[in-house]
Design an enzyme around this catalytic site. Structure first.
Site, PDB file in Angstrom:
ATOM      1  CB  SER A  64     -11.380 -34.019 -35.169  1.00  0.00           C
ATOM      2  OG  SER A  64      -9.699 -34.739 -35.489  1.00  0.00           O
ATOM      3  CE  LYS A 116     -12.814 -37.696 -36.322  1.00  0.00           C
ATOM      4  NZ  LYS A 116     -13.210 -37.598 -37.340  1.00  0.00           N
ATOM      5  CE  LYS A 138      -8.926 -37.674 -37.501  1.00  0.00           C
ATOM      6  NZ  LYS A 138      -9.957 -38.310 -39.089  1.00  0.00           N
ATOM      7  CG  ASP A 144     -11.883 -40.814 -38.405  1.00  0.00           C
ATOM      8  OD1 ASP A 144     -12.425 -41.311 -38.367  1.00  0.00           O
ATOM      9  OD2 ASP A 144     -12.302 -38.979 -38.777  1.00  0.00           O
ATOM     10  CD  GLU A 176     -15.016 -39.941 -38.218  1.00  0.00           C
ATOM     11  OE1 GLU A 176     -14.752 -39.370 -37.207  1.00  0.00           O
ATOM     12  OE2 GLU A 176     -15.074 -39.871 -39.460  1.00  0.00           O
ATOM     13  CG  ASP A 178     -15.314 -39.911 -42.926  1.00  0.00           C
ATOM     14  OD1 ASP A 178     -15.260 -39.336 -44.309  1.00  0.00           O
ATOM     15  OD2 ASP A 178     -14.353 -39.367 -42.524  1.00  0.00           O
ATOM     16  CE  LYS A 185     -15.278 -35.645 -43.135  1.00  0.00           C
ATOM     17  NZ  LYS A 185     -13.504 -36.522 -43.040  1.00  0.00           N
ATOM     18  N   GLY A 187     -15.258 -32.464 -41.160  1.00  0.00           N
ATOM     19  CA  GLY A 187     -14.638 -31.187 -41.432  1.00  0.00           C
ATOM     20  C   GLY A 187     -13.392 -31.732 -41.949  1.00  0.00           C
TER      21      GLY A 187
HETATM   22  O1  SMG Z   1     -12.158 -30.125 -39.752  1.00  0.00           O
HETATM   23  O2  SMG Z   1     -11.320 -30.293 -37.855  1.00  0.00           O
HETATM   24  C1  SMG Z   1     -11.280 -31.040 -38.726  1.00  0.00           C
HETATM   25  C2  SMG Z   1     -11.007 -32.065 -39.442  1.00  0.00           C
HETATM   26  C3  SMG Z   1     -12.230 -33.220 -38.824  1.00  0.00           C
HETATM   27  O3  SMG Z   1     -11.053 -35.089 -38.514  1.00  0.00           O
HETATM   28  C4  SMG Z   1     -10.644 -34.378 -39.358  1.00  0.00           C
HETATM   29  N1  SMG Z   1     -11.326 -34.756 -40.522  1.00  0.00           N
HETATM   30  O4  SMG Z   1     -11.306 -37.925 -41.525  1.00  0.00           O
HETATM   31  O5  SMG Z   1     -12.737 -37.042 -40.145  1.00  0.00           O
HETATM   32  C5  SMG Z   1     -11.857 -37.690 -40.692  1.00  0.00           C
HETATM   33  C6  SMG Z   1     -11.079 -36.284 -41.388  1.00  0.00           C
HETATM   34  C7  SMG Z   1     -10.047 -36.144 -42.384  1.00  0.00           C
HETATM   35  C8  SMG Z   1      -9.473 -35.006 -42.522  1.00  0.00           C
HETATM   36  S1  SMG Z   1      -7.855 -35.185 -42.579  1.00  0.00           S
HETATM   37  C9  SMG Z   1      -6.567 -33.681 -43.487  1.00  0.00           C
HETATM   38 MG    MG Z   2     -12.839 -39.124 -40.536  1.00  0.00          MG
END
Ligand code: SMG
Ligand code: MG
Length: 378
Positions: A141, A167, A169, A195, A220, A245, A269, A297
């Site tokens: 990500s 992925k 953001k 995402d 996402e 999510d 998660k 994650g």
């Molecule tokens: O653990 O690689 C990881 C982060 C993956 O993008 C990620 N997490 O919304 O999916 C999500 C975000 C939330 C975490 S932000 C601290």
């Molecule tokens: Mg997410």
């Protein structure tokens, strides 16, 4: 599932660790530069166990935050599990059920108890889940980058490392341009998804439809967590499959969202749904409905990562997860590092979660440590 007792809980301590991230991680709701994790350490008469709480410093991803989670665990959750002997971790959920919300706090305590129970039984978490794979496909990500050149460099670095899916953001005004840049530079074959962390509104259908030509695996959480109907409507306005999510907080909620057409893929998660047992139930309802899942994650240390990788070894996890290698996050992890091997991580098969904190790393990263329960002498 064996009926062996988990043992009597002798002691529970809460440990706070702060581990610097190798690079800042920017999402539509904020930027993280360190992982400030709350660990739950349980010592039973039979074994010890570790849990990791995924709550962040501020209630931005969800309503939980790490200081609040620590207080909830100490004041409201621990008393519910230590009063009477706990025969089996399967019963933890019902002990905690009258406490409204706080899934990340509940999940952390459950993880520690589950780890202790499985260590006492010499069973791995993966075996307990009924996992079949020994390696899981990994994605990565990438936080929002202001500079396209920097974004392309990061994508190149991760593809070279072997990650099987990228992925990005996104947020309003940081969406079509970065996706187009990555597609133009790396081609149509890269498995790519985005995402939004709930950054869009129901009126943004046309903006999000502009992502359709790029052949994304999924988008996402485009809309607010409670906007299930909005997601169902959006699913009819765009071709990119919607993955939820933040919206999915239980197995029943997952079944409802699927039935309403709000998503066709689910990010699982454990912390978001109250623990690994509920996470497995989310997996089961999705599999029963033919909906692919993948493991999300929360920048976990090696402890949470170990448990995530075990979960991701279940058969319904057919898409690469945000289960990246330790070095994607940290120069030095709390446990033996998870290392990418041909785009996969190896599922730990030792008892419990299969890893423990390295004593030196734990000592170096700990910012606070407090015993919050000790069994009284009878
Ligand atoms: O653990 O690689 C990881 C982060 C993956 O993008 C990620 N997490 O919304 O999916 C999500 C975000 C939330 C975490 S932000 C601290
Ligand atoms: Mg997410």
């Amino acid at each position: 599932m064996s009926n062996e007792p988990a043992g009597v809980i002798e002691l529970i301590e809460l440990v706070r660790v702060e581990i610097p991230l190798v690079r800042p991680f920017r999402t539509s709701f904020g930027t993280d530069t360190v992982r400030d994790a709350l660990l739950v350490h349980v010592v039973t008469s039979a074994a010890e166990g570790w849990g990791e709480c995924v709550a962040d410093r501020a209630p931005l991803y969800s309503s939980e935050w790490v200081d609040g989670a620590a207080e909830v665990i100490e004041r409201f959750l621990i008393p519910r599990v230590v009063d009477e002997p706990l025969a089996d971790v399967e019963a933890v959920g019902s002990r905690l059920a009258d406490v409204e919300g706080h899934p990340m706090a509940k999940g952390a305590l459950e993880m520690a108890l589950l780890d202790a129970q499985l260590r006492a039984q010499s069973m791995s978490l993966a075996a307990y889940f009924g996992a079949e794979r020994t390696r899981v496909d990994c994605g990565v990500s990438i936080g929002i980058q202001d500079d396209t050149g920097a974004l392309l460099e990061l994508v190149a670095e991760y593809l070279d490392a072997g990650y099987r899916r990228i992925k990005l953001k996104i947020e309003p005004d940081h969406d079509v341009a970065p996706v187009r840049a990555v597609r133009e530079h790396f081609g149509a074959d890269v498995a790519l998804q985005v995402d939004a962390n709930a950054a869009y509104t129901r009126a943004d259908g046309p903006t999000l439809a502009a992502l359709d030509p790029f052949g994304l695996l999924l988008i996402e959480q485009p809309l607010a967590p409670d906007d299930i109907v909005g997601h169902a409507r959006l699913a009819r306005e765009i071709r990119t499959p919607i993955c939820l999510d933040e919206s999915i907080t239980s197995a029943r909620g997952a079944a409802d969202a699927i039935e309403l057409g709000a998503c066709s893929i689910v990010n699982i998660k454990a912390g978001r749904v109250g623990g690994y047992l509920e996470a497995r139930r989310v997996h089961d309802v999705c599999v029963a409905r033919g909906v692919p899942v993948w493991c999300g994650g929360m920048l976990e240390t090696g402890l949470g990562r170990a448990a995530n990788v075990a979960l991701a070894a279940l058969p319904g996890f057919t898409l690469p997860g945000d289960t990246s290698a330790s070095r994607r996050y940290f120069e030095r992890d709390l446990t033996e590092p998870f290392v990418l091997d041909d785009g996969t991580l190896t599922v730990p098969l030792g008892p419990g979660i299969g890893v423990t904190p390295l004593p030196d790393a734990l000592a170096d990263f700990t910012t606070a440590r407090r015993v919050v329960h000790r069994r009284s002498a009878r």
